[in-house]
Motif scaffolding. Sequence first.
Motif, PDB file in Angstrom:
ATOM      1  N   GLU A 194      31.982  25.115  13.189  1.00  0.00           N
ATOM      2  CA  GLU A 194      31.059  26.229  13.392  1.00  0.00           C
ATOM      3  C   GLU A 194      30.790  26.965  12.083  1.00  0.00           C
ATOM      4  OE1 GLU A 194      30.336  29.666  16.663  1.00  0.00           O
ATOM      5  OE2 GLU A 194      32.331  29.663  15.745  1.00  0.00           O
ATOM      6  N   SER A 195      31.773  27.052  11.215  1.00  0.00           N
ATOM      7  CA  SER A 195      31.595  27.748   9.936  1.00  0.00           C
ATOM      8  C   SER A 195      30.506  27.113   9.079  1.00  0.00           C
ATOM      9  CB  SER A 195      32.913  27.802   9.158  1.00  0.00           C
ATOM     10  OG  SER A 195      33.807  28.697   9.784  1.00  0.00           O
ATOM     11  N   ASP A 196      30.317  25.812   9.186  1.00  0.00           N
ATOM     12  CA  ASP A 196      29.241  25.159   8.437  1.00  0.00           C
ATOM     13  C   ASP A 196      27.881  25.677   8.894  1.00  0.00           C
ATOM     14  OD1 ASP A 196      30.903  23.357   6.864  1.00  0.00           O
ATOM     15  OD2 ASP A 196      31.321  22.396   8.778  1.00  0.00           O
ATOM     16  N   ALA A 225      23.220  29.322   8.122  1.00  0.00           N
ATOM     17  CA  ALA A 225      22.386  30.440   8.575  1.00  0.00           C
ATOM     18  C   ALA A 225      22.360  31.541   7.523  1.00  0.00           C
ATOM     19  CB  ALA A 225      22.900  30.973   9.904  1.00  0.00           C
ATOM     20  N   LYS A 226      23.479  31.765   6.858  1.00  0.00           N
ATOM     21  CA  LYS A 226      23.528  32.772   5.796  1.00  0.00           C
ATOM     22  C   LYS A 226      22.668  32.337   4.601  1.00  0.00           C
ATOM     23  CE  LYS A 226      28.037  34.750   6.968  1.00  0.00           C
ATOM     24  NZ  LYS A 226      27.576  36.110   7.230  1.00  0.00           N
ATOM     25  N   VAL A 227      22.667  31.046   4.292  1.00  0.00           N
ATOM     26  CA  VAL A 227      21.805  30.535   3.219  1.00  0.00           C
ATOM     27  C   VAL A 227      20.345  30.721   3.603  1.00  0.00           C
ATOM     28  CG1 VAL A 227      21.087  28.460   1.957  1.00  0.00           C
ATOM     29  CG2 VAL A 227      23.529  28.949   2.288  1.00  0.00           C
ATOM     30  N   ASP A 228      20.012  30.465   4.871  1.00  0.00           N
ATOM     31  CA  ASP A 228      18.640  30.709   5.328  1.00  0.00           C
ATOM     32  C   ASP A 228      18.250  32.172   5.124  1.00  0.00           C
ATOM     33  OD1 ASP A 228      18.232  28.076   6.067  1.00  0.00           O
ATOM     34  OD2 ASP A 228      18.448  28.439   8.227  1.00  0.00           O
ATOM     35  N   ILE A 268      19.461  26.749  13.500  1.00  0.00           N
ATOM     36  CA  ILE A 268      19.080  26.519  12.090  1.00  0.00           C
ATOM     37  C   ILE A 268      18.227  25.244  12.010  1.00  0.00           C
ATOM     38  CG2 ILE A 268      21.007  27.780  11.022  1.00  0.00           C
ATOM     39  CD1 ILE A 268      22.315  24.920  10.640  1.00  0.00           C
ATOM     40  N   PRO A 269      17.066  25.252  12.650  1.00  0.00           N
ATOM     41  CA  PRO A 269      16.279  24.022  12.816  1.00  0.00           C
ATOM     42  C   PRO A 269      15.754  23.397  11.521  1.00  0.00           C
ATOM     43  CG  PRO A 269      15.007  25.929  13.487  1.00  0.00           C
ATOM     44  CD  PRO A 269      16.411  26.418  13.232  1.00  0.00           C
ATOM     45  N   ALA A 297      24.105  34.064  11.331  1.00  0.00           N
ATOM     46  CA  ALA A 297      24.159  34.654   9.990  1.00  0.00           C
ATOM     47  C   ALA A 297      24.971  35.949   9.958  1.00  0.00           C
ATOM     48  CB  ALA A 297      22.753  34.909   9.465  1.00  0.00           C
ATOM     49  N   ASP A 298      25.211  36.556  11.111  1.00  0.00           N
ATOM     50  CA  ASP A 298      25.993  37.790  11.178  1.00  0.00           C
ATOM     51  C   ASP A 298      27.492  37.535  11.335  1.00  0.00           C
ATOM     52  OD1 ASP A 298      23.717  39.447  10.987  1.00  0.00           O
ATOM     53  OD2 ASP A 298      23.338  39.188  13.128  1.00  0.00           O
ATOM     54  N   LEU A 299      27.869  36.282  11.557  1.00  0.00           N
ATOM     55  CA  LEU A 299      29.275  35.929  11.737  1.00  0.00           C
ATOM     56  C   LEU A 299      29.924  35.627  10.396  1.00  0.00           C
ATOM     57  CD1 LEU A 299      28.876  33.603  14.853  1.00  0.00           C
ATOM     58  CD2 LEU A 299      29.520  36.025  14.815  1.00  0.00           C
TER      59      LEU A 299
END
Length: 115
Positions: free
Chosen positions: A94-96, A101-104, A30-31, A4-6
């Motif tokens: 990887e961007s997906d 992770a950002k949505v999480d 992102i389980p 999420a930091d990327l």
Amino acid sequence: MSLADLKCVPCRGGVPPLTPDKIAPLHAEIPKWEVIQNRRLVRDFRFHDFATALKFVDRIGALAGEQGHHPDLYLGYGKVRVEMWTHKIDGLTESDFIFAAKVDRLWEVAEGREP
């Protein structure tokens, strides 16, 4: 560093999608997301009402503009489905996983939890 930091990196096409062995460690971060046929990420989010779900969609839309990476979003009463994949290669990059992770993280904030 957390996914999420990327920052998402735009795909210009011509790169191969991630293989299952590359997907597995990213998916472990992102389980709550489902990997569909090693080509898509899907997650459903539940809300108490339509307005709250719509606000979440708006936040995802703003994030998509900021990151230059755009999911498919499905909005219904009290629910949002997010589907992620890199359209140019019809598979996962990887961007997906970064965007998921950002949505999480947005979800954690929406639910009043610390990211």
